[in-house]
Motif scaffolding. Sequence first.
Motif, PDB file in Angstrom:
ATOM      1  N   THR A  76      27.674  43.499  45.616  1.00 58.36           N
ATOM      2  CA  THR A  76      28.074  43.851  44.257  1.00 58.36           C
ATOM      3  C   THR A  76      28.633  45.275  44.180  1.00 58.36           C
ATOM      4  O   THR A  76      29.447  45.579  43.306  1.00 58.36           O
ATOM      5  CB  THR A  76      26.899  43.690  43.278  1.00 58.36           C
ATOM      6  OG1 THR A  76      25.764  44.389  43.788  1.00 58.36           O
ATOM      7  CG2 THR A  76      26.549  42.224  43.081  1.00 58.36           C
ATOM      8  N   ASP A  77      28.215  46.151  45.099  1.00 58.20           N
ATOM      9  CA  ASP A  77      28.782  47.498  45.133  1.00 58.20           C
ATOM     10  C   ASP A  77      30.264  47.457  45.494  1.00 58.20           C
ATOM     11  O   ASP A  77      31.034  48.333  45.057  1.00 58.20           O
ATOM     12  CB  ASP A  77      28.038  48.371  46.145  1.00 58.20           C
ATOM     13  CG  ASP A  77      26.606  48.674  45.737  1.00 58.20           C
ATOM     14  OD1 ASP A  77      26.348  48.741  44.520  1.00 58.20           O
ATOM     15  OD2 ASP A  77      25.752  48.837  46.632  1.00 58.20           O
ATOM     16  N   MET A 104      35.329  36.379  45.335  1.00 59.07           N
ATOM     17  CA  MET A 104      34.013  36.539  44.708  1.00 59.07           C
ATOM     18  C   MET A 104      33.940  37.865  43.961  1.00 59.07           C
ATOM     19  O   MET A 104      33.413  37.934  42.837  1.00 59.07           O
ATOM     20  CB  MET A 104      32.920  36.453  45.768  1.00 59.07           C
ATOM     21  CG  MET A 104      32.868  35.116  46.472  1.00 59.07           C
ATOM     22  SD  MET A 104      31.565  35.088  47.741  1.00 59.07           S
ATOM     23  CE  MET A 104      31.963  33.534  48.565  1.00 59.07           C
ATOM     24  N   LEU A 105      34.464  38.916  44.588  1.00 63.61           N
ATOM     25  CA  LEU A 105      34.477  40.219  43.919  1.00 63.61           C
ATOM     26  C   LEU A 105      35.306  40.156  42.646  1.00 63.61           C
ATOM     27  O   LEU A 105      34.951  40.766  41.627  1.00 63.61           O
ATOM     28  CB  LEU A 105      35.017  41.287  44.861  1.00 63.61           C
ATOM     29  CG  LEU A 105      34.268  41.485  46.181  1.00 63.61           C
ATOM     30  CD1 LEU A 105      34.904  42.604  46.986  1.00 63.61           C
ATOM     31  CD2 LEU A 105      32.788  41.757  45.951  1.00 63.61           C
ATOM     32  N   THR A 106      36.397  39.405  42.689  1.00 61.72           N
ATOM     33  CA  THR A 106      37.225  39.241  41.496  1.00 61.72           C
ATOM     34  C   THR A 106      36.448  38.532  40.394  1.00 61.72           C
ATOM     35  O   THR A 106      36.553  38.894  39.209  1.00 61.72           O
ATOM     36  CB  THR A 106      38.498  38.465  41.835  1.00 61.72           C
ATOM     37  OG1 THR A 106      39.228  39.190  42.841  1.00 61.72           O
ATOM     38  CG2 THR A 106      39.389  38.285  40.618  1.00 61.72           C
ATOM     39  N   ALA A 111      33.500  38.724  35.213  1.00 65.71           N
ATOM     40  CA  ALA A 111      32.234  38.577  34.489  1.00 65.71           C
ATOM     41  C   ALA A 111      31.708  39.906  33.949  1.00 65.71           C
ATOM     42  O   ALA A 111      31.241  39.979  32.810  1.00 65.71           O
ATOM     43  CB  ALA A 111      31.192  37.945  35.412  1.00 65.71           C
ATOM     44  N   ASP A 112      31.775  40.964  34.761  1.00 62.21           N
ATOM     45  CA  ASP A 112      31.120  42.232  34.419  1.00 62.21           C
ATOM     46  C   ASP A 112      32.055  43.243  33.777  1.00 62.21           C
ATOM     47  O   ASP A 112      31.589  44.138  33.051  1.00 62.21           O
ATOM     48  CB  ASP A 112      30.510  42.854  35.671  1.00 62.21           C
ATOM     49  CG  ASP A 112      29.448  41.977  36.310  1.00 62.21           C
ATOM     50  OD1 ASP A 112      28.988  41.022  35.660  1.00 62.21           O
ATOM     51  OD2 ASP A 112      29.080  42.247  37.475  1.00 62.21           O
ATOM     52  N   HIS A 113      33.346  43.122  34.046  1.00 62.46           N
ATOM     53  CA  HIS A 113      34.316  44.097  33.533  1.00 62.46           C
ATOM     54  C   HIS A 113      35.552  43.385  32.974  1.00 62.46           C
ATOM     55  O   HIS A 113      36.681  43.686  33.378  1.00 62.46           O
ATOM     56  CB  HIS A 113      34.735  45.068  34.640  1.00 62.46           C
ATOM     57  CG  HIS A 113      33.597  45.820  35.251  1.00 62.46           C
ATOM     58  ND1 HIS A 113      33.037  46.932  34.655  1.00 62.46           N
ATOM     59  CD2 HIS A 113      32.907  45.606  36.402  1.00 62.46           C
ATOM     60  CE1 HIS A 113      32.051  47.390  35.418  1.00 62.46           C
ATOM     61  NE2 HIS A 113      31.949  46.602  36.483  1.00 62.46           N
ATOM     62  N   PRO A 114      35.359  42.450  32.050  1.00 61.43           N
ATOM     63  CA  PRO A 114      36.511  41.685  31.555  1.00 61.43           C
ATOM     64  C   PRO A 114      37.550  42.563  30.869  1.00 61.43           C
ATOM     65  O   PRO A 114      38.728  42.201  30.818  1.00 61.43           O
ATOM     66  CB  PRO A 114      35.882  40.685  30.581  1.00 61.43           C
ATOM     67  CG  PRO A 114      34.589  41.319  30.158  1.00 61.43           C
ATOM     68  CD  PRO A 114      34.105  42.047  31.374  1.00 61.43           C
ATOM     69  N   THR A 223      26.940  32.600  36.215  1.00 65.23           N
ATOM     70  CA  THR A 223      27.213  31.289  35.638  1.00 65.23           C
ATOM     71  C   THR A 223      27.636  31.360  34.178  1.00 65.23           C
ATOM     72  O   THR A 223      28.691  30.845  33.791  1.00 65.23           O
ATOM     73  CB  THR A 223      25.979  30.374  35.782  1.00 65.23           C
ATOM     74  OG1 THR A 223      25.613  30.291  37.168  1.00 65.23           O
ATOM     75  CG2 THR A 223      26.276  28.980  35.248  1.00 65.23           C
ATOM     76  N   GLU A 224      26.830  31.999  33.347  1.00 66.24           N
ATOM     77  CA  GLU A 224      27.118  32.022  31.913  1.00 66.24           C
ATOM     78  C   GLU A 224      28.357  32.850  31.599  1.00 66.24           C
ATOM     79  O   GLU A 224      29.209  32.438  30.793  1.00 66.24           O
ATOM     80  CB  GLU A 224      25.916  32.572  31.140  1.00 66.24           C
ATOM     81  CG  GLU A 224      26.109  32.565  29.632  1.00 66.24           C
ATOM     82  CD  GLU A 224      24.887  33.038  28.876  1.00 66.24           C
ATOM     83  OE1 GLU A 224      24.997  33.230  27.640  1.00 66.24           O
ATOM     84  OE2 GLU A 224      23.825  33.216  29.491  1.00 66.24           O
ATOM     85  N   ALA A 225      28.483  34.009  32.222  1.00 61.37           N
ATOM     86  CA  ALA A 225      29.626  34.881  31.931  1.00 61.37           C
ATOM     87  C   ALA A 225      30.941  34.207  32.310  1.00 61.37           C
ATOM     88  O   ALA A 225      31.940  34.324  31.585  1.00 61.37           O
ATOM     89  CB  ALA A 225      29.478  36.207  32.668  1.00 61.37           C
TER      90      ALA A 225
END
Length: 295
Positions: A76-77, A104-106, A111-114, A223-225
């Motif tokens: 994740t880093d 996967m990083l994309t 998910a985290d930085h839309p 999953t949810e994001a």
Amino acid sequence: MEQLLTVAPDVHLWTEQRGSAGAPPLLLIMGAGASGLGWPEPLVDALAVDHRVIRYDHRDTGRSTWAFEQRPYRITDLAEDAVAVLDGLGVERAHVVGMSLGGMLTQLLVADHPDRVLSATLIGTSALSTAPYTRPDGTRAPVEELPGVSPEVLKIWSHLAEERDREAELDWRVAHWRVLAGGQLPFDAAYFRDLEERIIEHAGGPATSPAHALADDSGMLRTEALATTEVPVQVILAPAEPVFPPPHAQHIAQAIRGARLTEIPGMGHALPAGLLPALATAILSATATPGPQPT
């Protein structure tokens, strides 16, 4: 233009930009153990006609910092590194294309930085989701039943960590690409040897690092994001894919809200010269799709 960015204490990433500085940014994220030069020059040039193309070397690849043993990190880093590259280059939002681990990083960025992603194209990867796969007949299968890496790939990967001199390393890398290519199209050994010679020259030698294989890969499910995202996502369907065989691509398209599939006939887990025009066309079609607007 090449630039070395500091993304964390004592961690520097090599970056390259190509195309007009005023064009929409497009970030290319390569796979595990692969430097930014894994993106073939003709593909980068084709994308740079319409975009400010950014590619970079992950930690422990190419000209970026190699220090996993002293400063271990999580997978994740590596996604946060991609955000740091955008920050360091003054890019607020970018189209993102990810290959293999880069895919996967994309997904982590989506998910985290839309708010940083205009669109995403995923190549040769698997969904960061526990959502079941719906088969064409309507029945559902848990993700654990999706096919794994082909035996041929696992066999050549068993020799990954062996020590080799430069020529033996080049031979192994070409053989590796032959297996990854999937066998549906003629294989151009000279093309992949030239690619790897440039990668070795760029890195300053044939050494490789097991860092990405050893890095902690926990906490990656989104999953949810992904099921609720508004970021436009394209998934490349490669029929000859041996690392994440079909129906992994179909599963990603089901797991990510609004994702669309684009098939490139004959494609495997490689970027051969003959498929680059089709891949460039697919990527540019995705970047032409309007993304979510800031609120």
